[in-house]
Enzyme design. Structure first.
Site, PDB file in Angstrom:
ATOM      1  N   PHE A  70       0.721  -1.498   0.147  1.00 52.56           N
ATOM      2  CA  PHE A  70      -0.073  -0.029  -0.379  1.00 52.56           C
ATOM      3  C   PHE A  70       1.063   1.218  -0.177  1.00 52.56           C
ATOM      4  CE2 PHE A  70      -2.163   3.019   3.482  1.00 52.56           C
ATOM      5  CZ  PHE A  70      -2.563   3.268   2.345  1.00 52.56           C
ATOM      6  N   ASP A 106       3.642   4.138  14.828  1.00 53.98           N
ATOM      7  CA  ASP A 106       3.477   5.508  15.862  1.00 53.98           C
ATOM      8  C   ASP A 106       3.078   4.485  17.333  1.00 53.98           C
ATOM      9  OD1 ASP A 106       1.005   4.248  14.364  1.00 53.98           O
ATOM     10  OD2 ASP A 106      -0.541   6.412  14.947  1.00 53.98           O
ATOM     11  N   GLU A 107       2.475   2.869  16.256  1.00 53.43           N
ATOM     12  CA  GLU A 107       2.480   1.717  17.517  1.00 53.43           C
ATOM     13  C   GLU A 107       3.686   1.476  18.129  1.00 53.43           C
ATOM     14  OE1 GLU A 107       0.075  -1.156  16.190  1.00 53.43           O
ATOM     15  OE2 GLU A 107      -1.130   0.013  14.408  1.00 53.43           O
ATOM     16  N   TYR A 118       2.685  -7.674  15.895  1.00 54.34           N
ATOM     17  CA  TYR A 118       3.521  -6.502  15.434  1.00 54.34           C
ATOM     18  C   TYR A 118       4.057  -5.415  15.997  1.00 54.34           C
ATOM     19  CZ  TYR A 118       2.458  -2.650  12.280  1.00 54.34           C
ATOM     20  OH  TYR A 118       3.318  -1.150  11.034  1.00 54.34           O
ATOM     21  N   SER A 119       3.899  -5.135  17.071  1.00 48.37           N
ATOM     22  CA  SER A 119       4.712  -3.400  17.396  1.00 48.37           C
ATOM     23  C   SER A 119       5.594  -4.316  17.963  1.00 48.37           C
ATOM     24  CB  SER A 119       3.150  -2.455  18.329  1.00 48.37           C
ATOM     25  OG  SER A 119       2.788  -3.346  18.910  1.00 48.37           O
ATOM     26  N   LYS A 157       8.269  -4.080  15.267  1.00 51.91           N
ATOM     27  CA  LYS A 157       8.884  -2.961  14.058  1.00 51.91           C
ATOM     28  C   LYS A 157       9.515  -1.804  15.061  1.00 51.91           C
ATOM     29  CE  LYS A 157       7.625  -1.296  10.835  1.00 51.91           C
ATOM     30  NZ  LYS A 157       8.184  -1.623   9.567  1.00 51.91           N
TER      31      LYS A 157
HETATM   32  P1  NAD Z   1       1.863  -3.751   3.016  1.00 55.03           P
HETATM   33  O1  NAD Z   1       1.054  -4.595   4.011  1.00 55.03           O
HETATM   34  O2  NAD Z   1       0.730  -3.072   2.263  1.00 55.03           O
HETATM   35  O3  NAD Z   1       2.782  -3.662   2.066  1.00 55.03           O
HETATM   36  C1  NAD Z   1       3.509  -4.490   2.564  1.00 55.03           C
HETATM   37  C2  NAD Z   1       4.756  -5.160   1.352  1.00 55.03           C
HETATM   38  O4  NAD Z   1       5.714  -5.798   2.218  1.00 55.03           O
HETATM   39  C3  NAD Z   1       3.864  -6.506   0.408  1.00 55.03           C
HETATM   40  O5  NAD Z   1       3.956  -6.042  -0.895  1.00 55.03           O
HETATM   41  C4  NAD Z   1       4.625  -7.362   0.871  1.00 55.03           C
HETATM   42  O6  NAD Z   1       4.683  -8.393  -0.394  1.00 55.03           O
HETATM   43  C5  NAD Z   1       5.804  -6.856   1.163  1.00 55.03           C
HETATM   44  N1  NAD Z   1       6.613  -7.719   1.699  1.00 55.03           N
HETATM   45  C6  NAD Z   1       6.694  -8.282   2.579  1.00 55.03           C
HETATM   46  N2  NAD Z   1       7.558  -9.390   3.218  1.00 55.03           N
HETATM   47  C7  NAD Z   1       8.216  -9.793   2.466  1.00 55.03           C
HETATM   48  C8  NAD Z   1       9.669 -10.111   2.460  1.00 55.03           C
HETATM   49  N3  NAD Z   1       9.910  -9.993   3.532  1.00 55.03           N
HETATM   50  N4  NAD Z   1      10.500  -9.518   1.497  1.00 55.03           N
HETATM   51  C9  NAD Z   1      10.388  -8.246   0.507  1.00 55.03           C
HETATM   52  N5  NAD Z   1       9.036  -7.710   0.300  1.00 55.03           N
HETATM   53  C10 NAD Z   1       8.017  -8.144   1.423  1.00 55.03           C
HETATM   54  O7  NAD Z   1       1.823  -2.888   4.373  1.00 55.03           O
HETATM   55  P2  NAD Z   1       2.354  -1.118   3.803  1.00 55.03           P
HETATM   56  O8  NAD Z   1       0.954  -0.877   5.256  1.00 55.03           O
HETATM   57  O9  NAD Z   1       2.124   0.016   2.892  1.00 55.03           O
HETATM   58  O10 NAD Z   1       2.942  -0.802   5.670  1.00 55.03           O
HETATM   59  C11 NAD Z   1       4.184  -0.567   4.825  1.00 55.03           C
HETATM   60  C12 NAD Z   1       5.091   0.022   5.827  1.00 55.03           C
HETATM   61  O11 NAD Z   1       4.663   1.435   6.935  1.00 55.03           O
HETATM   62  C13 NAD Z   1       5.452  -1.313   7.103  1.00 55.03           C
HETATM   63  O12 NAD Z   1       7.194  -1.138   7.357  1.00 55.03           O
HETATM   64  C14 NAD Z   1       4.179  -0.556   8.315  1.00 55.03           C
HETATM   65  O13 NAD Z   1       5.354  -0.867   9.704  1.00 55.03           O
HETATM   66  C15 NAD Z   1       4.205   0.897   7.773  1.00 55.03           C
HETATM   67  N6  NAD Z   1       3.129   1.643   8.324  1.00 55.03           N
HETATM   68  C16 NAD Z   1       2.475   1.336   7.715  1.00 55.03           C
HETATM   69  C17 NAD Z   1       1.274   2.370   8.462  1.00 55.03           C
HETATM   70  C18 NAD Z   1      -0.121   1.969   8.438  1.00 55.03           C
HETATM   71  O14 NAD Z   1      -1.001   2.477   8.300  1.00 55.03           O
HETATM   72  N7  NAD Z   1      -0.786   0.758   6.710  1.00 55.03           N
HETATM   73  C19 NAD Z   1       1.371   3.428   9.167  1.00 55.03           C
HETATM   74  C20 NAD Z   1       2.158   3.204   9.883  1.00 55.03           C
HETATM   75  C21 NAD Z   1       4.107   2.950   9.273  1.00 55.03           C
HETATM   76  O1  TDX Z   2     -12.965  -5.319  11.106  1.00 53.13           O
HETATM   77  C1  TDX Z   2     -12.254  -4.951  11.630  1.00 53.13           C
HETATM   78  N1  TDX Z   2     -12.742  -3.846  12.587  1.00 53.13           N
HETATM   79  C2  TDX Z   2     -12.339  -2.642  13.410  1.00 53.13           C
HETATM   80  O2  TDX Z   2     -12.845  -2.395  14.280  1.00 53.13           O
HETATM   81  C3  TDX Z   2     -10.582  -4.265  11.293  1.00 53.13           C
HETATM   82  C4  TDX Z   2      -9.949  -4.784  10.274  1.00 53.13           C
HETATM   83  C5  TDX Z   2     -10.272  -3.126  12.934  1.00 53.13           C
HETATM   84  N2  TDX Z   2     -10.918  -2.814  13.119  1.00 53.13           N
HETATM   85  C6  TDX Z   2     -10.287  -1.653  14.108  1.00 53.13           C
HETATM   86  C7  TDX Z   2      -8.969  -2.206  14.787  1.00 53.13           C
HETATM   87  C8  TDX Z   2      -8.071  -0.503  15.038  1.00 53.13           C
HETATM   88  O3  TDX Z   2      -8.690   0.474  15.703  1.00 53.13           O
HETATM   89  O4  TDX Z   2     -10.666  -0.980  13.412  1.00 53.13           O
HETATM   90  C9  TDX Z   2      -8.897   0.175  13.774  1.00 53.13           C
HETATM   91  C10 TDX Z   2      -8.168   0.155  12.412  1.00 53.13           C
HETATM   92  O5  TDX Z   2      -7.679  -1.193  12.476  1.00 53.13           O
HETATM   93  P1  TDX Z   2      -6.222  -1.583  11.258  1.00 53.13           P
HETATM   94  O6  TDX Z   2      -7.157  -1.041   9.740  1.00 53.13           O
HETATM   95  O7  TDX Z   2      -6.437  -2.792  10.969  1.00 53.13           O
HETATM   96  O8  TDX Z   2      -5.511  -0.294  11.574  1.00 53.13           O
HETATM   97  P2  TDX Z   2      -4.402  -0.640  13.442  1.00 53.13           P
HETATM   98  O9  TDX Z   2      -4.521  -1.476  13.593  1.00 53.13           O
HETATM   99  O10 TDX Z   2      -4.910   0.606  13.424  1.00 53.13           O
HETATM  100  O11 TDX Z   2      -2.507  -0.301  12.556  1.00 53.13           O
HETATM  101  C11 TDX Z   2      -2.982   0.229  11.367  1.00 53.13           C
HETATM  102  O12 TDX Z   2      -2.074   1.412  11.393  1.00 53.13           O
HETATM  103  C12 TDX Z   2      -0.336   1.014  12.337  1.00 53.13           C
HETATM  104  C13 TDX Z   2      -2.058  -0.486  10.064  1.00 53.13           C
HETATM  105  O13 TDX Z   2      -2.407  -1.871   9.565  1.00 53.13           O
HETATM  106  C14 TDX Z   2      -0.456  -0.496  11.009  1.00 53.13           C
HETATM  107  O14 TDX Z   2       0.575  -1.600   9.614  1.00 53.13           O
HETATM  108  C15 TDX Z   2       0.133   0.835  11.317  1.00 53.13           C
HETATM  109  O15 TDX Z   2       1.728   0.356  11.844  1.00 53.13           O
END
Ligand code: NAD
Ligand code: TDX
Length: 340
Positions: free
Chosen positions: A11, A126-127, A153-154, A157
């Site tokens: 993403f 932030d987690e 997970y957190s 990280k």
């Molecule tokens: P995502 O799960 O959408 O994407 C992760 C990508 O990493 C995928 O394309 C997957 O194929 C690849 N991947 C997984 N394992 C791998 C490996 N061993 N080698 C190579 N590629 C691999 O995640 P995202 O939501 O895009 O998050 C990206 C980064 O940002 C993560 O490090 C996450 O911790 C951090 N982050 C996410 C959020 C959020 O809200 N989504 C917020 C803050 C930080």
């Molecule tokens: O089906 C659901 N119902 C629900 O109530 C899901 C999937 C989530 N939730 C709640 C859990 C959380 O309080 O919604 C909130 C957001 O959940 P997620 O989308 O799973 O995100 P969160 O757990 O907050 O973590 C995300 O933000 C920080 C990302 O997935 C992480 O990768 C990032 O580090």
């Protein structure tokens, strides 16, 4: 500049690859991704044939492969997005989180030391700070807030962040870390709250809300996260941590209701389900450092960003319907059949 974007079929990495390919035609952008269930090459389709873009399939925990790749490509900068990112999955099966999110980071940084780079940037979250109480809106996470994690997970990280700082102090590796709040926007995998709600609402299927839906997240439009990382790469200081967030705190229930209203769907679709174990109550970032030191400013408030996101999901149904029906996993075979 040659930039390695690991996890760029996911993403945020995918959005970042789009931004970099379009903004810096003189730079070379290489996405390396293992294409796990969360990786989707369809996300990279808009940049796939651009002259300054290249995709490599590979795993950041595969030391031999990573070494070969660094030896051949001579990267200047590495931005690591690759991770297992879904909290609920880390509760089901922590092992892969430790392998990818900690050992993968070690493998990448060892290659950076061996082959030399100008900067290793770790995309964190932030987690790592744990959570804040719901009744203290005055409290925010600062860069020096102690690490205090809740989920596997957190914890993985946070472990990576500590390792990155150790490689800086002990080996002098030029590193930066960004810790961002919850992202939303295009190409968000529909297991996460916002795209899950959009896809379920459109299908008029029950929407699972954990507990009472009172938990609060600080939502940031994904492009604002990507511009912050770009700025850190260009102007950030080695060894520093930067918090990224836009003061957009919304409860989960309000997120769901906002989406249902925008799609003209009934609130009766909301189904309260068993809470996530160890569920963090509230996240809220203080982004003062990146704003004052680097001049970063987010472009979107939640109200505008969520409408833009809903519009994107409405006009890009193929992208997420291919995920829901599993077809996206055939994309690599289809795309590369004629290329090899
Ligand atoms: P995502 O799960 O959408 O994407 C992760 C990508 O990493 C995928 O394309 C997957 O194929 C690849 N991947 C997984 N394992 C791998 C490996 N061993 N080698 C190579 N590629 C691999 O995640 P995202 O939501 O895009 O998050 C990206 C980064 O940002 C993560 O490090 C996450 O911790 C951090 N982050 C996410 C959020 C959020 O809200 N989504 C917020 C803050 C930080
Ligand atoms: O089906 C659901 N119902 C629900 O109530 C899901 C999937 C989530 N939730 C709640 C859990 C959380 O309080 O919604 C909130 C957001 O959940 P997620 O989308 O799973 O995100 P969160 O757990 O907050 O973590 C995300 O933000 C920080 C990302 O997935 C992480 O990768 C990032 O580090």
């Amino acid at each position: 500049m040659k930039i390695l974007v690991t996890g760029g079929a996911g993403f945020i990495g995918g959005n970042f690859a789009h931004l970099m390919v379009n903004t810096y035609p003189e730079d070379e952008i290489v996405v390396l991704d293992a294409l796990t269930y969360a990786g989707n090459l369809e996300t990279l389709e808009p940049v796939m044939d651009r002259p300054n873009f290249k995709f490599i399939k590979g795993d950041i925990t595969d030391r031999e492969f990573i070494d070969q790749c660094f030896e051949q490509e001579h990267f200047d900068v590495v931005v690591n997005f690759a991770a297992e990112s879904h909290v609920d999955r880390s509760i089901e099966d922590p092992g892969i989180f430790l392998r990818t999110n900690i050992l993968g980071v070690q493998t990448l940084m060892d290659a950076c030391r061996k082959y030399g780079i100008r900067r290793y940037h770790q995309v964190s979250t932030d987690e790592v700070y744990g959570d804040l109480p719901l009744d203290r809106p005055d409290l925010l996470f600062h860069e020096d807030t102690p690490i205090h994690t809740s989920s596997p997970y957190s914890a993985s990280k946070a472990s990576a962040d500590l390792l990155v700082l150790a490689y800086h102090r002990t080996f002098g590796l030029p590193v930066t870390i960004s810790r961002c709040s919850n992202n939303y926007g295009p190409y968000h995998f529909p297991e996460k709250l916002i795209p899950l709600v959009i896809s379920k609402a459109l299908a008029e299927e029950p929407i699972p809300v954990y507990g009472e839906g009172a938990n609060v997240r600080d939502w940031l439009y994904v492009n604002d996260h990507c511009t912050a990382i770009d700025l850190i790469l260009r102007k950030g200081k080695d060894g520093e941590i930067y918090n990224i967030g836009g003061h957009n705190e919304v409860s989960n229930l309000d997120v769901v209701k906002t989406i249902l209203k925008a799609l003209d769907k009934p609130e009766s679709l909301i189904h309260f389900v068993k809470d996530r174990p160890g569920h963090d109550l509230r996240y809220a970032m203080d982004p003062t450092k990146i704003e004052t030191e680097l001049g970063w400013k987010p472009e979107y408030r939640f109200e505008t960003g969520i409408q833009k996101t809903i519009d994107w999901y409405l006009s890009n149904r193929d992208w997420w319907e291919h995920i829901v029906n599993g077809e996206y996993q055939n994309y690599y075979a289809r795309m590369y059949r004629e290329r090899v």
